[in-house]
Design a protein around this motif. Structure first.
Motif, short mmCIF file in Angstrom:
data_model
loop_
_atom_site.label_atom_id
_atom_site.label_comp_id
_atom_site.label_asym_id
_atom_site.label_seq_id
_atom_site.Cartn_x
_atom_site.Cartn_y
_atom_site.Cartn_z
N HIS A 1 30.02 22.19 39.57
CA HIS A 1 29.73 21.00 40.38
C HIS A 1 30.74 19.87 40.17
CE1 HIS A 1 26.02 22.93 41.53
NE2 HIS A 1 25.65 23.04 40.26
N THR A 2 31.76 20.14 39.40
CA THR A 2 32.80 19.12 39.18
C THR A 2 33.71 19.05 40.40
OG1 THR A 2 32.76 19.50 36.80
CG2 THR A 2 34.69 18.38 37.70
N LEU A 3 33.99 17.84 40.83
CA LEU A 3 34.90 17.64 41.96
C LEU A 3 36.30 17.45 41.40
CD1 LEU A 3 35.12 17.34 45.02
CD2 LEU A 3 34.73 14.89 44.74
N LEU A 4 37.16 18.46 41.59
CA LEU A 4 38.51 18.45 41.02
C LEU A 4 39.53 17.95 42.02
CD1 LEU A 4 38.89 21.75 38.96
CD2 LEU A 4 39.39 19.46 38.15
N HIS A 5 40.47 17.14 41.52
CA HIS A 5 41.62 16.72 42.31
C HIS A 5 42.87 17.08 41.52
CE1 HIS A 5 39.12 14.22 45.00
NE2 HIS A 5 38.43 13.96 43.91
N VAL A 6 43.90 17.57 42.21
CA VAL A 6 45.16 17.95 41.57
C VAL A 6 46.29 17.16 42.19
CG1 VAL A 6 46.80 19.83 41.11
CG2 VAL A 6 44.32 20.28 41.03
N ARG A 7 47.16 16.61 41.34
CA ARG A 7 48.33 15.86 41.79
C ARG A 7 49.57 16.45 41.14
NH1 ARG A 7 47.03 9.43 41.66
NH2 ARG A 7 49.17 9.46 42.44
N GLU A 8 50.62 16.61 41.92
CA GLU A 8 51.87 17.13 41.40
C GLU A 8 52.84 15.98 41.12
OE1 GLU A 8 55.65 20.01 42.66
OE2 GLU A 8 54.04 19.60 44.09
N GLY A 9 53.57 16.08 40.04
CA GLY A 9 54.57 15.07 39.73
C GLY A 9 55.24 15.35 38.41
N GLU A 10 56.41 14.78 38.23
CA GLU A 10 57.11 14.91 36.96
C GLU A 10 56.44 14.03 35.90
OE1 GLU A 10 60.05 16.90 36.00
OE2 GLU A 10 58.96 17.89 37.60
N PRO A 11 56.59 14.37 34.61
CA PRO A 11 55.90 13.62 33.56
C PRO A 11 56.17 12.12 33.58
CG PRO A 11 56.74 15.67 32.68
CD PRO A 11 57.27 15.58 34.08
N GLU A 12 57.39 11.72 33.92
CA GLU A 12 57.67 10.28 33.94
C GLU A 12 56.86 9.54 34.99
OE1 GLU A 12 61.25 12.28 36.06
OE2 GLU A 12 59.88 12.69 34.39
N ASP A 13 56.34 10.29 35.98
CA ASP A 13 55.48 9.70 37.01
C ASP A 13 54.00 9.84 36.69
OD1 ASP A 13 57.73 9.05 38.67
OD2 ASP A 13 57.80 11.14 39.32
N THR A 14 53.61 10.97 36.10
CA THR A 14 52.18 11.23 35.89
C THR A 14 51.64 10.64 34.59
OG1 THR A 14 52.63 13.40 34.87
CG2 THR A 14 52.28 13.33 37.27
N LEU A 15 52.46 10.55 33.54
CA LEU A 15 51.95 10.03 32.27
C LEU A 15 51.54 8.56 32.38
CD1 LEU A 15 54.20 11.80 29.60
CD2 LEU A 15 51.96 12.44 30.48
#
Length: 310
Positions: free
Chosen positions: A119-133
């Motif tokens: 029942h968890t609503l998952l979202h996935v985002r792509e990006g390089e570590p300097e953008d996602t961290l």
């Protein structure tokens, strides 16, 4: 009392390095951004940015306030999730990933996690570590599958102490050679042996890494192609454009007409792991997702056993 909006403006200035770029990101005028920062400085009695013709940089006080701004943003994001859970009964989890990690590790981890948390609503985002961290630090992302080489985590401006790094695997880079190459059947290679070879590389970071290793070996690499995709780089190697340096995780699926050879120690290596905010480290959904990633890593490493020629 410190205004949360002014903290948000200061954080944008830190991220973008100038009032004008921060203004564009916030849909404000540069004058309004400058005024917000000036009022914040008056309320603190301290300068938070150093202004120059080349832009602005944070002072020590500014770094402290950006850290506070990110903590506030993270707390608000978490509070919003809790309120949404009250109204919907569902937990939301946002996961960020770099491309090759998303291609080879995340797809196997997702069904493992959803089997126990359907029942968890998952979202996935792509990006390089300097953008996602930085997004993890700000609370916009719950955890990030990321990597770094032999330097520190690319967390961006602001403090990194709020991040928890959970190591998953070491991802050594291999030399990828076309069929028939004179070195294709070697058990290992020293980077210095490749001084005369043309190179095709799969990302800018790999190129920077290669140049550092090549400098230590005493040569300047001839780079004939730079791509943003390791699969594409391998295709160019197979077409005879040159050789490449590719992380082991990006060597699957195998491509015909290629050979991979390990680099002799000290081999260049990517360190892959998960970054999350320290206070969410023990959140049950974060913990279970990290466990799903660990299980997928073990399966991936098992599939690599015995694979030398690809």
């Amino acid at each position: 009392m410190i205004d949360v909006q002014r903290l948000r403006v200061l954080r944008a200035v830190a991220d973008h390095g100038s009032f004008s770029k921060a203004a564009a990101a916030l849909h404000l005028t540069p004058s309004a951004v400058s005024q917000h920062v000036a009022v914040l400085e008056r309320s603190l009695g301290a300068q938070v940015v150093a202004r120059s013709t080349r832009g602005v940089t944070l002072t020590q006080a500014g770094h402290i306030m950006v850290g506070a701004a990110e903590s506030v943003a993270a707390e608000l994001a978490q509070a919003k999730q809790q309120v949404e859970r009250l109204s919907t009964g569902r937990v939301q989890l946002t996961v960020a990933t770099f491309t090759s990690g998303g291609r080879h590790l995340l797809p196997g981890a997702l069904p493992r996690f959803m089997a126990t948390h359907p029942h968890t609503l998952l979202h996935v985002r792509e990006g390089e570590p300097e953008d996602t961290l930085p997004l993890v630090r700000q609370g916009a992302v719950d955890l990030a599958l990321a990597y770094h080489f032999d330097g520190p985590l690319p967390v961006g401006p602001g403090p990194s102490s709020s991040l928890q790094w959970i190591a998953l695997l070491e991802d050594p880079l291999h030399v990828v050679l076309p069929e028939g190459h004179r070195l294709a059947h070697r058990e290992s290679l020293d980077i210095a042996e490749l001084a005369a070879e043309p190179w095709v590389l799969g990302c800018l970071k790999t190129e920077a890494y290669l140049r550092r290793y090549a400098e230590r070996a005493g040569f300047e690499p001839e780079v004939r192609g730079t791509t943003t995709d390791y699969f594409f780089a391998r295709s160019l190697v197979a077409a005879g454009m040159g050789i490449s340096l590719i992380p082991s995780i990006a060597l699957i699926p195998a491509l015909p007409g290629l050979h991979t050879v390990p680099v002799e120690p000290p081999a260049p290596t990517r360190h892959i792991g998960v970054a999350t905010i320290r206070r969410r480290r023990d959140h049950p959904h974060v913990t279970m997702f990290v466990q799903a990633l660990r299980e997928q890593v073990m399966q991936h490493q098992g599939s690599e056993q015995g694979q030398v020629t690809l």
